[in-house]
Scaffold this motif. Structure first.
Motif, PDB file in Angstrom:
ATOM      1  N   LEU A  27       0.724  -1.075  -0.026  1.00 54.95           N
ATOM      2  CA  LEU A  27      -0.217   0.055  -0.187  1.00 54.95           C
ATOM      3  C   LEU A  27       0.985   1.275  -0.056  1.00 54.95           C
ATOM      4  O   LEU A  27       0.547   2.222  -0.484  1.00 54.95           O
ATOM      5  N   ALA A  30       2.071   1.928  -3.456  1.00 55.93           N
ATOM      6  CA  ALA A  30       1.186   1.892  -4.542  1.00 55.93           C
ATOM      7  C   ALA A  30       1.313   2.769  -5.729  1.00 55.93           C
ATOM      8  O   ALA A  30       1.001   2.482  -6.887  1.00 55.93           O
ATOM      9  N   LEU A  59      -2.716   3.903   2.084  1.00 56.69           N
ATOM     10  CA  LEU A  59      -2.852   3.939   0.446  1.00 56.69           C
ATOM     11  C   LEU A  59      -2.663   5.334  -0.158  1.00 56.69           C
ATOM     12  O   LEU A  59      -1.945   5.357  -1.064  1.00 56.69           O
ATOM     13  N   LEU A 106      -9.294   2.362  -8.549  1.00 55.39           N
ATOM     14  CA  LEU A 106      -8.880   1.395  -7.823  1.00 55.39           C
ATOM     15  C   LEU A 106      -9.825   0.531  -6.987  1.00 55.39           C
ATOM     16  O   LEU A 106     -10.647   1.329  -6.365  1.00 55.39           O
ATOM     17  N   PHE A 108     -10.652  -1.057  -3.963  1.00 51.62           N
ATOM     18  CA  PHE A 108      -9.877  -1.257  -2.486  1.00 51.62           C
ATOM     19  C   PHE A 108     -10.501  -1.862  -1.589  1.00 51.62           C
ATOM     20  O   PHE A 108     -11.198  -1.118  -0.820  1.00 51.62           O
ATOM     21  N   VAL A 133      -6.924  -4.000  -5.385  1.00 51.26           N
ATOM     22  CA  VAL A 133      -6.120  -3.799  -4.252  1.00 51.26           C
ATOM     23  C   VAL A 133      -6.840  -4.524  -3.204  1.00 51.26           C
ATOM     24  O   VAL A 133      -7.645  -3.871  -2.300  1.00 51.26           O
ATOM     25  N   ILE A 170      -2.555  -5.862  -6.675  1.00 52.73           N
ATOM     26  CA  ILE A 170      -1.894  -5.480  -5.390  1.00 52.73           C
ATOM     27  C   ILE A 170      -2.206  -6.053  -4.266  1.00 52.73           C
ATOM     28  O   ILE A 170      -3.053  -5.547  -3.637  1.00 52.73           O
ATOM     29  N   ASP A 172      -1.250  -6.579  -0.724  1.00 57.41           N
ATOM     30  CA  ASP A 172      -0.414  -6.308   0.341  1.00 57.41           C
ATOM     31  C   ASP A 172      -0.768  -7.245   1.577  1.00 57.41           C
ATOM     32  O   ASP A 172      -1.711  -7.384   2.192  1.00 57.41           O
TER      33      ASP A 172
END
Length: 373
Positions: A27, A30, A59, A106, A108, A133, A170, A172
């Motif tokens: 994050l 990012a 983020l 994104l 998220f 994400v 992504i 994390d």
């Protein structure tokens, strides 16, 4: 911070191939990861209230480091968010902020946010690019990979959607350390699924490491995420739009979606919890029709239960569940063709296959046995 080495998995889809980044601290990085794909120095973030409270600042700070501006739309948490009204309001909110086809969205959050946002991106102005994400174990190992996007309807789960591949994922690993135990267990259902489908060695790894997985041991979780993502990436690369082998990824899901639908997609039952029970049901039904040995059924049930998941539908949250209603919901499954129900069944551990001619009467007898007091 989790101390695990970075891993990268590629989903090979020709010109639309993309990478899954798996590591701690992503994050904060990012902006560095996303910047190369931006045409404008801004992104639009869709998240939910829970994720926003815990991780949004991290983020956004990671984006600011690369001078990337962000606009945020925060939605209610939970499966009920995957509906027409929130799909519409999210699209309207992004357009009100000036989002256009050159922008990147994104997604998220967990699977709900990923599914909804991917659909928003696919529809808004005939298609924006988006990045997954994922912040839950379930979304990191399953829903963020492969391009399935959807909302639910009154007729069933994920019936309104499209295939829309992200630009990247992504994942994390630090965020997994903040997951509530219930969310962690729900994600482990999708992890063990890959072992039950076609990887008995991975299934054995899960059996041997159930305690560490339940304790969110960073290295063990990271390995589980890597293997799961590699398995899904391989299957998606072979069958992107689920015309064949990709249907195996739905092991237990036809049962699970019926359980969720019977529960009104309410908070009493998480998707992964339903999948855990659904996979156990798929194995028991396989035994009931003389496909799978009782020894393998018992082994599968024990492994699922060791991950903190319920295997008996009679004890599952959100019940009681009724056989006829479950069968009706199953008949609305996406895999049903010309009134014939398809199930993913098993001949043993790691030996799942697609059965396209399920006998509905036989299945109802099984469902009655599963739900009877």
């Amino acid at each position: 911070m989790v101390q695990n080495s970075a891993k990268q998995v590629t989903v090979a889809l020709g010109e639309r191939s993309y990478d899954i980044h798996i590591a701690a601290g992503l994050l904060s990085r990012a902006g560095e990861l996303i910047k190369p794909i931006l045409k404008q120095q801004r992104v639009f973030i869709v998240t939910d209230e829970n994720v926003a409270k815990t991780h949004l600042e991290t983020l956004q700070n990671g984006l600011v480091q690369e001078n990337i501006e962000s606009f945020v739309e925060i939605l209610p948490p939970g499966e009920a968010t995957k509906c027409y009204s929130i799909l519409e309001s999210t699209i309207d909110a992004l357009m009100a902020q000036g989002a256009d086809r050159n922008d990147v969205v994104l997604a998220f959050g967990g699977g709900v946010i990923g599914d909804l946002t991917g659909l928003v991106a696919g529809l808004l102005k005939r298609g924006m690019r988006f990045v997954q994400v994922p912040t839950t174990l379930l979304s990191q190992v399953d829903s963020s990979v492969g391009g399935k996007t959807a909302i639910n309807s009154k007729m069933g789960k994920n019936l309104i959607g499209l295939f829309n591949q992200p630009e990247m994922v992504i994942a994390d690993q630090d965020v997994l350390q903040t997951l509530p135990v219930r969310e962690l267990c729900a994600g482990l259902a999708e992890v063990i699924k890959y072992g039950l489908i076609d990887d008995p060695d991975f299934f054995e790894f899960i059996e041997q490491n159930a305690e560490k997985l339940n304790a969110a041991d960073p290295d063990t979780l990271a390995e589980a995420v890597r293997v799961s993502c590699e398995a899904k990436a391989r299957i998606v690369s072979e069958d992107e739009t689920e015309r064949g082998k990709r249907a195996l990824l739905n092991l237990g899901h036809t049962f699970a979606h019926a359980l969720e639908r019977a529960n009104g997609f309410g908070p009493a039952l998480l998707h992964g919890e339903a999948v855990g029970t659904g996979m156990a049901m798929a194995y028991r039904y396989s035994k009931a029709i003389d496909l799978c040995s009782g020894q393998d059924v018992t082994r599968a049930e024990k492994a699922i239960a060791a991950l903190g998941l319920e295997t008996d539908v009679r004890n599952l949250a959100g019940g009681p569940y009724e056989a006829n209603a479950l069968l009706e919901h199953m008949m609305h499954d996406k895999k049903t063709e010309q009134g014939r129900l398809t199930l993913i069944l098993a001949k043993g551990i790691g030996q799942s296959y697609i059965e396209k001619n399920v006998d509905a009467d036989n299945l109802l007898v099984f469902l009655n046995s599963e739900t009877a007091d």
